[in-house]
Motif scaffolding. Structure first.
Motif, PDB file in Angstrom:
ATOM      1  N   SER A 172       0.980  -1.164  -0.107  1.00 10.66           N
ATOM      2  CA  SER A 172      -0.154   0.285  -0.539  1.00 10.66           C
ATOM      3  C   SER A 172       0.882   1.176  -0.439  1.00 10.66           C
ATOM      4  CB  SER A 172      -1.063   0.188   1.020  1.00 10.66           C
ATOM      5  OG  SER A 172      -0.068   0.104   2.463  1.00 10.66           O
ATOM      6  N   ALA A 173       0.413   2.322  -0.520  1.00 13.21           N
ATOM      7  CA  ALA A 173       0.830   4.012  -0.880  1.00 13.21           C
ATOM      8  C   ALA A 173       0.148   4.447  -0.208  1.00 13.21           C
ATOM      9  CB  ALA A 173       0.756   4.170  -1.953  1.00 13.21           C
ATOM     10  N   ARG A 174      -0.706   3.900   1.012  1.00 12.96           N
ATOM     11  CA  ARG A 174      -1.300   5.426   1.431  1.00 12.96           C
ATOM     12  C   ARG A 174      -0.685   4.539   4.002  1.00 12.96           C
ATOM     13  NH1 ARG A 174      -1.244   7.103  -2.185  1.00 12.96           N
ATOM     14  NH2 ARG A 174      -3.127   8.686  -2.948  1.00 12.96           N
ATOM     15  N   ALA A 175      -0.875   5.398   4.712  1.00 10.48           N
ATOM     16  CA  ALA A 175      -0.723   4.866   5.900  1.00 10.48           C
ATOM     17  C   ALA A 175      -2.135   4.471   6.319  1.00 10.48           C
ATOM     18  CB  ALA A 175      -0.120   5.659   6.563  1.00 10.48           C
ATOM     19  N   HIS A 176      -3.223   5.252   5.705  1.00  9.09           N
ATOM     20  CA  HIS A 176      -4.142   4.229   6.678  1.00  9.09           C
ATOM     21  C   HIS A 176      -5.573   5.260   5.775  1.00  9.09           C
ATOM     22  CE1 HIS A 176      -7.780   5.180  10.035  1.00  9.09           C
ATOM     23  NE2 HIS A 176      -7.647   4.042   9.617  1.00  9.09           N
ATOM     24  N   ALA A 177      -6.123   4.055   4.809  1.00  7.22           N
ATOM     25  CA  ALA A 177      -6.737   4.731   4.226  1.00  7.22           C
ATOM     26  C   ALA A 177      -8.257   3.564   3.440  1.00  7.22           C
ATOM     27  CB  ALA A 177      -6.341   5.155   2.644  1.00  7.22           C
ATOM     28  N   ARG A 178      -9.280   3.575   2.452  1.00  6.91           N
ATOM     29  CA  ARG A 178      -9.897   2.557   2.391  1.00  6.91           C
ATOM     30  C   ARG A 178     -10.161   2.395   0.922  1.00  6.91           C
ATOM     31  NH1 ARG A 178     -13.648   6.371   5.084  1.00  6.91           N
ATOM     32  NH2 ARG A 178     -14.978   4.983   6.937  1.00  6.91           N
ATOM     33  N   VAL A 179      -9.661   1.115   0.532  1.00  5.76           N
ATOM     34  CA  VAL A 179      -9.071   0.879  -0.814  1.00  5.76           C
ATOM     35  C   VAL A 179     -10.845   1.091  -2.143  1.00  5.76           C
ATOM     36  CG1 VAL A 179      -8.433  -0.845  -2.315  1.00  5.76           C
ATOM     37  CG2 VAL A 179      -7.212  -0.684  -0.057  1.00  5.76           C
ATOM     38  N   LEU A 180     -10.190   1.544  -2.670  1.00  8.13           N
ATOM     39  CA  LEU A 180     -11.961   2.061  -3.654  1.00  8.13           C
ATOM     40  C   LEU A 180     -11.839   1.082  -4.859  1.00  8.13           C
ATOM     41  CD1 LEU A 180     -11.866   6.318  -2.972  1.00  8.13           C
ATOM     42  CD2 LEU A 180     -13.202   4.389  -1.745  1.00  8.13           C
ATOM     43  N   SER A 181     -10.356   0.955  -5.149  1.00 11.69           N
ATOM     44  CA  SER A 181     -10.190  -0.008  -6.529  1.00 11.69           C
ATOM     45  C   SER A 181      -8.572  -0.318  -6.446  1.00 11.69           C
ATOM     46  CB  SER A 181     -11.161   0.239  -7.375  1.00 11.69           C
ATOM     47  OG  SER A 181     -10.067   1.693  -8.228  1.00 11.69           O
ATOM     48  N   MET A 182      -9.302  -1.814  -6.807  1.00  6.87           N
ATOM     49  CA  MET A 182      -7.439  -2.095  -7.362  1.00  6.87           C
ATOM     50  C   MET A 182      -7.608  -2.858  -8.686  1.00  6.87           C
ATOM     51  SD  MET A 182      -4.781  -4.582  -4.406  1.00  6.87           S
ATOM     52  CE  MET A 182      -6.361  -5.158  -4.293  1.00  6.87           C
ATOM     53  N   ASP A 183      -7.038  -2.170  -9.446  1.00  7.81           N
ATOM     54  CA  ASP A 183      -6.074  -2.865 -10.973  1.00  7.81           C
ATOM     55  C   ASP A 183      -5.141  -3.245 -11.087  1.00  7.81           C
ATOM     56  OD1 ASP A 183      -6.509  -3.109 -13.676  1.00  7.81           O
ATOM     57  OD2 ASP A 183      -6.876  -1.317 -14.435  1.00  7.81           O
ATOM     58  N   LEU A 184      -5.341  -4.709 -11.586  1.00  9.61           N
ATOM     59  CA  LEU A 184      -4.019  -5.482 -11.071  1.00  9.61           C
ATOM     60  C   LEU A 184      -3.786  -6.290 -12.892  1.00  9.61           C
ATOM     61  CD1 LEU A 184      -4.352  -7.183  -7.985  1.00  9.61           C
ATOM     62  CD2 LEU A 184      -3.309  -5.492  -8.385  1.00  9.61           C
ATOM     63  N   ASP A 185      -4.702  -5.743 -13.547  1.00  2.00           N
ATOM     64  CA  ASP A 185      -4.355  -6.268 -14.855  1.00  2.00           C
ATOM     65  C   ASP A 185      -3.524  -6.188 -15.784  1.00  2.00           C
ATOM     66  OD1 ASP A 185      -7.558  -6.973 -15.745  1.00  2.00           O
ATOM     67  OD2 ASP A 185      -8.110  -5.752 -15.964  1.00  2.00           O
ATOM     68  N   ALA A 186      -2.749  -4.775 -15.341  1.00  2.92           N
ATOM     69  CA  ALA A 186      -1.263  -4.347 -16.260  1.00  2.92           C
ATOM     70  C   ALA A 186      -0.867  -5.323 -15.617  1.00  2.92           C
ATOM     71  CB  ALA A 186      -0.785  -3.467 -16.212  1.00  2.92           C
ATOM     72  N   VAL A 187      -0.577  -5.927 -14.808  1.00  2.00           N
ATOM     73  CA  VAL A 187       0.425  -6.737 -13.285  1.00  2.00           C
ATOM     74  C   VAL A 187       0.209  -8.424 -14.057  1.00  2.00           C
ATOM     75  CG1 VAL A 187       1.446  -7.310 -10.924  1.00  2.00           C
ATOM     76  CG2 VAL A 187       0.187  -5.286 -11.337  1.00  2.00           C
ATOM     77  N   ARG A 188      -1.477  -8.887 -13.950  1.00  3.15           N
ATOM     78  CA  ARG A 188      -1.148 -10.191 -14.408  1.00  3.15           C
ATOM     79  C   ARG A 188      -0.760  -9.937 -16.432  1.00  3.15           C
ATOM     80  NH1 ARG A 188      -6.312  -8.996 -12.380  1.00  3.15           N
ATOM     81  NH2 ARG A 188      -6.823 -10.191 -10.200  1.00  3.15           N
ATOM     82  N   GLU A 189      -0.570  -9.186 -16.282  1.00  2.00           N
ATOM     83  CA  GLU A 189      -0.159  -8.839 -18.001  1.00  2.00           C
ATOM     84  C   GLU A 189       1.602  -9.079 -18.174  1.00  2.00           C
ATOM     85  OE1 GLU A 189      -2.726  -6.372 -20.371  1.00  2.00           O
ATOM     86  OE2 GLU A 189      -4.233  -7.139 -19.796  1.00  2.00           O
ATOM     87  N   ALA A 190       1.784  -8.805 -17.053  1.00  2.00           N
ATOM     88  CA  ALA A 190       3.430  -8.588 -17.690  1.00  2.00           C
ATOM     89  C   ALA A 190       4.384  -9.222 -17.783  1.00  2.00           C
ATOM     90  CB  ALA A 190       3.958  -8.183 -15.899  1.00  2.00           C
ATOM     91  N   GLU A 191       5.217  -9.318 -18.555  1.00  2.00           N
ATOM     92  CA  GLU A 191       6.096 -11.083 -18.737  1.00  2.00           C
ATOM     93  C   GLU A 191       6.902 -11.354 -17.640  1.00  2.00           C
ATOM     94  OE1 GLU A 191      10.469 -11.706 -21.528  1.00  2.00           O
ATOM     95  OE2 GLU A 191       9.661  -9.253 -21.493  1.00  2.00           O
ATOM     96  N   GLY A 192       6.752 -13.128 -17.790  1.00  2.00           N
ATOM     97  CA  GLY A 192       7.035 -13.797 -16.399  1.00  2.00           C
ATOM     98  C   GLY A 192       5.975 -13.462 -15.276  1.00  2.00           C
ATOM     99  N   VAL A 193       5.131 -13.643 -15.771  1.00  2.00           N
ATOM    100  CA  VAL A 193       3.637 -13.216 -14.613  1.00  2.00           C
ATOM    101  C   VAL A 193       2.881 -13.694 -14.562  1.00  2.00           C
ATOM    102  CG1 VAL A 193       1.952 -12.400 -13.055  1.00  2.00           C
ATOM    103  CG2 VAL A 193       3.925 -10.736 -13.847  1.00  2.00           C
ATOM    104  N   VAL A 194       3.302 -15.687 -13.762  1.00  2.00           N
ATOM    105  CA  VAL A 194       1.996 -16.317 -13.952  1.00  2.00           C
ATOM    106  C   VAL A 194       0.815 -15.928 -13.143  1.00  2.00           C
ATOM    107  CG1 VAL A 194       2.127 -19.191 -12.814  1.00  2.00           C
ATOM    108  CG2 VAL A 194       4.333 -18.326 -14.297  1.00  2.00           C
ATOM    109  N   GLY A 195       1.099 -15.714 -11.634  1.00  2.00           N
ATOM    110  CA  GLY A 195      -0.176 -15.013 -11.132  1.00  2.00           C
ATOM    111  C   GLY A 195      -0.689 -13.852  -9.890  1.00  2.00           C
TER     112      GLY A 195
END
Length: 788
Positions: A60-83
């Protein structure tokens, strides 16, 4: 004084077929040669099976916050990523609270509570690919107010992470009102990064029918096993955790190792592939908890002669975002807020405060050193107020006679030796002459000031959670006479495995080449306690001894019948097994016993006697015994730069009948340096956003070679066996020596006091970095010596 190189071995004697003595020789660390050769295997050195996945957390990049959304599509599509895996992928409980508070999710989902909290984990074919992919996540937050320190927590009325504790005896408030003299003040004591050489790491391998085998750099294999089982929603008998050795722990791997182990096991289970998680140093320091920092307020009554009448003290701690081990850590700070001193009327209170920072955790001393700092501040306050030598004030207040031997938690101190040990060290190190020389130097030196302090330590040994005071062991004797030992303790460099080898050697009369220690694993010894609280050798040594003696009783009975001798004529000595006048090799006995179908394997068990503790009332006997010691430190400070040099240190430490003097002296030396580093140069800094800015070796300073004392004399107290029935009458040597570093802090304060001709206490806060020293110098020169 002893130089730590040579030690006499006790002459062996026999009692009931058991060799007594002999184990006090300084056997080399069982992995020492491999450490030097580079062949000692740590988790990251182990060969990786084909298809191993490498894991990196997304933080996380916050000390105290609500998570409104988490877009992980680019993470999943990155080279070498299995999951990429989130809290939604956890089949069991998303919870790793070690104390059952339910306040520590493995992966955050809706709410983040500190900067650097894990949100997801990336599994890729290489660590580099996983690291690059983790940075591609897009997280949208709704910021919430962040509480970052004790002052903010108090102001906001933040809920506490644990129930506050009060320990009291007598009427401290009334005694303070009628005390001949009275003072009050505050000291702030900083936290500390563990900075183990081997970072957090775990390797998980899936097996048959839901089995998972996890090699984890953990001080608490059983707890790690349980956490993995909960996360994966399966019984503990399908989970095995193992650890051969750690590259340091210091408490930082008692609970904090669970995150890596659970995430590695989760990915291995979900993918059916081996998975390894090794945190980079930045991520490690950003994610994991530290030593608790404290703000301590004290109110003290005393006499003109420097005798304490009453103490009222409040110890408030920054605990972080979850409970972790903050409750017992802060309780132990209260336990040691008296150090070696008797308080006639006393009230000690704690405030375990919740903050939006890393969840602080166990650290060598477990809160005890922070309490000792408070006790020593009280002593120096009285000394400067009365004009007495601080050593004289210390000696007038140490535990001693029958009417001055009850702690604030109503435990009777039966074994106090401070009144004898402290003067002994003072004579040996020529304290009085050196103190006068320092004052003479300061009278004519405009820029350099010398200070000296001699401080005692009384440290309680046992887990305050009574159920942790147990241990198991498994010992096998093979037909060739070789012995394999397994126990529930973990080796993090302190020499625990070596001492366990020595216990078996001593009992069987064998050489070190005949006894082999194996990796600690929940598959051999179940339901073990953490290697912590300085109890590793105490608990596991007795368990190993119990297992060995079970085997020996069988062997004695067999030998007596087979060779027609009395059982008390069977003795196990270094030259062989004595059968009256006959001596045979141990291997001959074991082989004959095997043919006679005598079991050569045994489980051992031990539980610490006499202890009890009631956390609700703050009363009881939480400790089996106390370890004692004293340290004298002399320093020079530069008033222009604020730099400190430790000129000389003399330590006399009580290890009872040491199991291994060389290892124990090494622990004293290392513990002292680590304690001195905590109080002088190791500083944790968070910015206003809650980001830890001291998150790497480039920004966080641990003691270096040049910071060690120029003269360093360490000696173990001789002829001082433990009064309690510990393993061969030894005493714990792990946490107590850390407290000797307090003498450096007090010596710096003594040097600064020369600026006001020793009339007022400098009220130095810790750590005494150059900046802190310069601020204190400026404050004293401007006449502001009443506020810290």
């Amino acid at each position: 004084m002893a130089d730590g190189n040579t030690f006499p071995a006790a002459a062996p004697t026999a009692e009931n077929g058991i060799v007594a003595g002999g184990a006090t020789r300084s056997l080399r660390h069982e992995s020492a040669a491999m450490h030097v050769q580079g062949s000692a295997s740590y988790i990251d050195d182990l060969p990786e099976p084909r298809g191993t996945l490498h894991l990196v957390p997304g933080l996380s990049a916050r000390a105290h916050a609500r998570v409104l959304s988490m877009d992980l599509d680019a993470v999943r599509e990155a080279e070498g990523v299995v999951g990429v895996y989130t809290a939604a992928d956890i089949p069991g409980e998303n919870q790793i609270s070690p104390v059952g508070k339910g306040d520590e999710p493995l992966l955050a989902s809706d709410l983040v509570s500190f900067y650097g909290q894990p949100l997801f984990v990336v599994a890729a074919t290489t660590r580099g690919a996983a690291r690059r992919a983790a940075r591609l996540a897009r997280v949208e937050y709704e910021d919430l107010p962040a509480i970052l320190n004790v002052a903010q927590s108090r102001e906001a009325g933040s809920p506490m992470v644990w129930r506050p504790m009060e320990m009291k005896r007598g009427d401290a408030v009334g005694a303070l009102e009628h005390a001949p003299r009275r003072l009050s003040g505050r000291i702030t004591v900083g936290g500390q990064e563990h900075f183990y050489l081997e970072g957090q790491v775990a390797f998980a391998r899936p097996g048959e029918e839901g089995e998972v085998h996890v090699i984890s750099s953990t001080q608490h294999p059983t707890e790690t096993q349980h956490m993995i089982a909960h996360v994966l929603d399966r019984p503990a008998n399908l989970v095995t955790t193992e650890i051969r050795r750690m590259g340091g722990g210091f408490g930082g791997k008692e609970t904090q190792a669970n995150t890596c182990a659970c995430l590695a096991a989760l990915v291995a289970d979900l993918t059916g592939r081996p998975a390894k998680m090794r945190l980079d140093r930045d991520d490690d320091m950003t994610m994991t908890g530290k030593r608790h920092d404290f703000v301590i307020d004290y109110d003290v009554g005393y006499t003109d002669e420097g005798r304490i009448v009453a103490v009222d003290m409040v110890l408030a701690a920054r605990c972080g975002w979850s409970a972790d081990l903050s409750g017992p850590v802060i309780d132990r700070a209260l336990f040691h807020a008296d150090n070696a001193y008797f308080y006639p009327d006393v009230r000690l209170r704690s405030e375990p405060l919740r903050t939006n920072t890393q969840s602080n955790t166990a650290y060598r001393g477990f809160g005890g050193p922070q309490g000792v700092v408070a006790a020593e501040r009280v002593i120096e306050e009285i000394a400067f107020a009365t004009g007495l030598d601080p050593l004289e004030v210390r000696l007038r207040n140490v535990y001693g006679t029958h009417d001055r031997n009850v702690t604030p938690y109503n435990m009777v101190v039966e074994d106090s030796i401070s009144a004898e040990l402290v003067p002994q060290l003072a004579r040996r190190c020529d304290y009085a002459r050196r103190r006068e020389a320092a004052r003479a130097f300061n009278a004519t030196s405009p820029y350099l000031r010398r200070g000296i302090a001699l401080t005692p330590v009384k440290f309680g040994i046992s887990f305050t959670a009574t159920h942790f005071n147990q241990a198991g062991a498994l010992v096998h004797v093979y037909t060739d006479g070789s012995v394999q030992v397994n126990h529930g303790g973990t080796e993090m460099g302190q020499g625990l495995h070596t001492k366990m080898v020595q216990v078996a050697m001593r009992e069987f009369g064998l050489g070190s080449d005949q006894v082999r220690i194996t990796a600690t694993t929940t598959g051999k010894v179940p339901n073990t306690s953490a290697t912590a609280a300085s109890s590793g050798a105490d608990l596991n040594g007795m368990a190993v001894q119990d297992a060995v003696r079970r085997i020996k009783r069988r062997l004695v009975a067999f030998a007596a019948a087979h060779w027609n001798v009395a059982e008390d004529a069977v003795r196990f000595l270094p030259d062989g097994v004595h059968l009256g006048e006959k001596v045979i090799p141990f291997s001959h006995l074991t082989r004959q016993a095997y043919f006679a179908r005598v079991s050569l394997s045994a489980n051992g068990f031990y539980k610490t006697p006499k202890i009890s503790w009631n956390g609700e009332t703050g009363q009881g006997r939480p400790f089996y015994y106390f370890a004692y010691g004293a340290a004298c430190s002399e320093v020079v400070i530069d008033l222009l730069t604020g730099e400190t040099k430790i000129e000389r240190v003399d330590i006399l430490h009580d290890a009872g009948e040491s199991l291994n003097p060389a290892l124990d002296i090494g622990q004293v030396e290392g513990g002292f340096v680590q304690g001195a580093g905590w109080l002088t140069c190791e500083e944790l800094v968070w910015d206003k956003a809650g980001r830890l800015r001291t998150h790497a070796p480039s920004t966080y300073k641990i003691p270096a070679c040049s910071d060690r004392p120029r003269i360093f004399n360490v000696e173990l107290l001789q002829n001082a066996p433990n009064r309690e029935q510990t393993i061969f009458r030894s005493k714990a040597v792990g946490e107590p020596p850390f407290v000797h570093g307090v003498s450096v802090f007090m010596a710096i304060s003594d040097a600064l006091a020369s600026l006001d001709d020793y009339r007022t206490c400098p009220r130095l806060d810790a750590p005494a970095t150059p900046e802190m020293i310069l601020r204190t110098v400026a404050r004293m020169r401007h006449g502001d010596v009443t506020a810290a």
